[in-house]
Design a protein around this motif. Structure first.
Motif, PDB file in Angstrom:
ATOM      1  N   THR A  87      -9.094  14.920  -1.117  1.00  0.00           N
ATOM      2  CA  THR A  87      -8.163  15.061  -2.093  1.00  0.00           C
ATOM      3  C   THR A  87      -7.273  16.095  -1.817  1.00  0.00           C
ATOM      4  N   ALA A  88      -6.119  15.347  -1.592  1.00  0.00           N
ATOM      5  CA  ALA A  88      -4.696  16.216  -1.194  1.00  0.00           C
ATOM      6  C   ALA A  88      -3.424  15.475  -1.333  1.00  0.00           C
ATOM      7  N   VAL A  89      -2.257  16.087  -0.884  1.00  0.00           N
ATOM      8  CA  VAL A  89      -1.018  15.330  -1.016  1.00  0.00           C
ATOM      9  C   VAL A  89      -1.041  15.063   0.598  1.00  0.00           C
ATOM     10  N   PHE A  90      -0.764  13.658   0.697  1.00  0.00           N
ATOM     11  CA  PHE A  90      -0.553  13.093   2.089  1.00  0.00           C
ATOM     12  C   PHE A  90       0.855  12.689   2.353  1.00  0.00           C
ATOM     13  N   ALA A  91       1.396  12.987   3.677  1.00  0.00           N
ATOM     14  CA  ALA A  91       2.554  12.752   4.222  1.00  0.00           C
ATOM     15  C   ALA A  91       2.591  12.276   5.645  1.00  0.00           C
ATOM     16  N   ALA A  92       3.578  11.847   6.169  1.00  0.00           N
ATOM     17  CA  ALA A  92       3.901  11.399   7.681  1.00  0.00           C
ATOM     18  C   ALA A  92       4.808  12.120   8.323  1.00  0.00           C
ATOM     19  N   SER A  93       4.608  12.241   9.646  1.00  0.00           N
ATOM     20  CA  SER A  93       5.821  12.850  10.349  1.00  0.00           C
ATOM     21  C   SER A  93       6.285  11.560  11.162  1.00  0.00           C
ATOM     22  N   ASP A  94       6.684  10.640  10.291  1.00  0.00           N
ATOM     23  CA  ASP A  94       7.329   9.205  10.960  1.00  0.00           C
ATOM     24  C   ASP A  94       8.054   8.811   9.512  1.00  0.00           C
ATOM     25  N   GLY A  95       9.230   8.010   9.909  1.00  0.00           N
ATOM     26  CA  GLY A  95       9.961   7.570   9.047  1.00  0.00           C
ATOM     27  C   GLY A  95       9.881   6.367   8.534  1.00  0.00           C
ATOM     28  N   ILE A  96       9.183   5.693   9.371  1.00  0.00           N
ATOM     29  CA  ILE A  96       9.043   4.218   9.023  1.00  0.00           C
ATOM     30  C   ILE A  96       7.552   3.804   8.132  1.00  0.00           C
ATOM     31  N   TRP A  97       6.333   4.464   8.646  1.00  0.00           N
ATOM     32  CA  TRP A  97       5.328   3.978   8.279  1.00  0.00           C
ATOM     33  C   TRP A  97       5.130   4.356   6.674  1.00  0.00           C
ATOM     34  N   PRO A  98       5.722   5.389   6.078  1.00  0.00           N
ATOM     35  CA  PRO A  98       5.577   5.734   4.470  1.00  0.00           C
ATOM     36  C   PRO A  98       6.414   4.466   3.887  1.00  0.00           C
ATOM     37  N   MET A  99       7.357   3.843   4.720  1.00  0.00           N
ATOM     38  CA  MET A  99       8.033   2.685   3.808  1.00  0.00           C
ATOM     39  C   MET A  99       7.082   1.709   3.378  1.00  0.00           C
ATOM     40  N   PHE A 100       5.977   1.485   4.057  1.00  0.00           N
ATOM     41  CA  PHE A 100       4.927   0.376   3.750  1.00  0.00           C
ATOM     42  C   PHE A 100       4.353   0.674   2.219  1.00  0.00           C
ATOM     43  N   TYR A 101       3.941   1.968   1.933  1.00  0.00           N
ATOM     44  CA  TYR A 101       3.601   2.314   0.677  1.00  0.00           C
ATOM     45  C   TYR A 101       4.627   2.466  -0.123  1.00  0.00           C
ATOM     46  N   ALA A 102       6.022   2.687   0.016  1.00  0.00           N
ATOM     47  CA  ALA A 102       7.084   2.685  -0.923  1.00  0.00           C
ATOM     48  C   ALA A 102       7.638   1.166  -1.235  1.00  0.00           C
ATOM     49  N   LEU A 103       7.050   0.216  -0.434  1.00  0.00           N
ATOM     50  CA  LEU A 103       7.880  -0.931  -0.738  1.00  0.00           C
ATOM     51  C   LEU A 103       6.607  -2.068  -1.521  1.00  0.00           C
ATOM     52  N   LEU A 104       5.424  -1.670  -1.488  1.00  0.00           N
ATOM     53  CA  LEU A 104       4.255  -2.580  -2.134  1.00  0.00           C
ATOM     54  C   LEU A 104       3.963  -2.116  -3.329  1.00  0.00           C
ATOM     55  N   ASP A 105       4.216  -3.117  -4.260  1.00  0.00           N
ATOM     56  CA  ASP A 105       3.828  -2.998  -5.774  1.00  0.00           C
ATOM     57  C   ASP A 105       2.380  -3.156  -5.882  1.00  0.00           C
ATOM     58  N   ARG A 106       1.315  -2.322  -5.519  1.00  0.00           N
ATOM     59  CA  ARG A 106       0.179  -2.217  -5.603  1.00  0.00           C
ATOM     60  C   ARG A 106      -0.639  -2.246  -6.864  1.00  0.00           C
ATOM     61  N   LYS A 107       0.108  -1.611  -8.022  1.00  0.00           N
ATOM     62  CA  LYS A 107      -0.373  -1.727  -9.308  1.00  0.00           C
ATOM     63  C   LYS A 107      -0.037  -2.875 -10.030  1.00  0.00           C
ATOM     64  N   ARG A 108       0.700  -3.658  -9.659  1.00  0.00           N
ATOM     65  CA  ARG A 108       0.962  -4.906 -10.525  1.00  0.00           C
ATOM     66  C   ARG A 108       0.152  -6.016  -9.774  1.00  0.00           C
ATOM     67  N   MET A 109       0.093  -5.822  -8.305  1.00  0.00           N
ATOM     68  CA  MET A 109      -0.669  -6.762  -7.595  1.00  0.00           C
ATOM     69  C   MET A 109      -1.683  -6.109  -6.766  1.00  0.00           C
ATOM     70  N   PRO A 110      -2.888  -5.842  -7.335  1.00  0.00           N
ATOM     71  CA  PRO A 110      -3.995  -5.304  -6.319  1.00  0.00           C
ATOM     72  C   PRO A 110      -3.981  -6.233  -5.175  1.00  0.00           C
ATOM     73  N   MET A 111      -4.305  -5.348  -3.991  1.00  0.00           N
ATOM     74  CA  MET A 111      -4.386  -5.979  -2.771  1.00  0.00           C
ATOM     75  C   MET A 111      -5.198  -5.048  -1.706  1.00  0.00           C
ATOM     76  N   ARG A 112      -5.604  -5.543  -0.798  1.00  0.00           N
ATOM     77  CA  ARG A 112      -6.306  -4.962   0.471  1.00  0.00           C
ATOM     78  C   ARG A 112      -5.092  -4.821   1.570  1.00  0.00           C
ATOM     79  N   ILE A 113      -5.150  -3.285   1.842  1.00  0.00           N
ATOM     80  CA  ILE A 113      -4.144  -2.994   2.867  1.00  0.00           C
ATOM     81  C   ILE A 113      -4.680  -2.386   4.158  1.00  0.00           C
ATOM     82  N   LEU A 114      -4.125  -2.817   5.235  1.00  0.00           N
ATOM     83  CA  LEU A 114      -4.614  -2.154   6.477  1.00  0.00           C
ATOM     84  C   LEU A 114      -3.100  -1.666   7.152  1.00  0.00           C
ATOM     85  N   ASN A 115      -3.100  -0.357   7.450  1.00  0.00           N
ATOM     86  CA  ASN A 115      -1.764  -0.117   8.328  1.00  0.00           C
ATOM     87  C   ASN A 115      -2.055   1.041   9.056  1.00  0.00           C
TER      88      ASN A 115
END
Length: 192
Positions: free
Chosen positions: A88-116
């Motif tokens: 249980t934490a606040v997560f972040a990345a030392s990369d500018g591209i990887w977090p975009m995956f989480y920012a661009l997917l509407d996972r609440k409206r469309m539940p999905m399985r993700i691998l990344n």
């Protein structure tokens, strides 16, 4: 040979004029740490975000929520295999591209399985590969266009610890995955 499904970072040649612009944008929009939105960039957004990670030692967090004033500790939704990702934490990345995956997917409206993932593979001579990426979502959801405009939050590394290197198949890999056990206030944010 690193498997082909681990994608390379796009190519972009930073010239001296770009570097001056990036430094000015950092000084005006990130360094004051007001949580303001970043704008007026002369380079692709991912270039600026990666530059912040690499040159200013900052972290990124992607979200569909554009109005986060403070990140609270959260239990991860998915149960990963490693203890680092299960805390249980606040997560972040030392990369500018990887977090975009989480920012661009509407996972609440469309539940999905993700691998990344975003990894740097250990090479001969203790060198690390360039960052490599892997992104996957449920195929049926992909056909429904689950993408939204998101936000990348710029965070200080203070209080964060990085995930230790680990073995993946025949490779030792370094994951730019960081965790803080304390709430975190963003320095700035970038809509994407």
């Amino acid at each position: 040979e690193i498997p082909d499904y681990w994608l390379r970072r796009p190519e972009f040649c930073l010239e001296s004029s770009h570097l001056e612009h990036l430094e000015a944008a950092y000084q005006a929009q990130v360094s004051p740490a007001r949580g303001d939105s970043i704008g007026g960039l002369e380079v692709p957004k991912w270039v600026f975000l990666n530059w912040l990670c690499e040159e200013k030692n900052l972290l990124m967090h992607g979200s569909v929520n554009p109005a986060i004033e403070e990140f609270e500790l959260r239990e991860p939704n998915a149960k990963d295999d490693d203890a680092f990702s299960q805390q249980t934490a606040v997560f972040a990345a030392s990369d500018g591209i990887w977090p975009m995956f989480y920012a661009l997917l509407d996972r609440k409206r469309m539940p999905m399985r993700i691998l990344n993932g975003c990894l740097r593979f250990e090479l001969e001579g203790e060198r690390l590969s360039e960052p490599r990426y892997f992104f996957s979502i449920t195929q049926g959801v992909l056909a429904q266009n689950p993408f939204v405009q998101g936000t990348i939050y710029v965070l200080s590394k203070a209080g964060f610890v990085v995930q230790p290197p680990y073995v993946l198949g025949a490779w030792t890999v370094h994951d730019p995955h960081w965790a803080s056990l304390e709430p975190v206030r963003p320095l700035a944010k970038q809509s994407i």
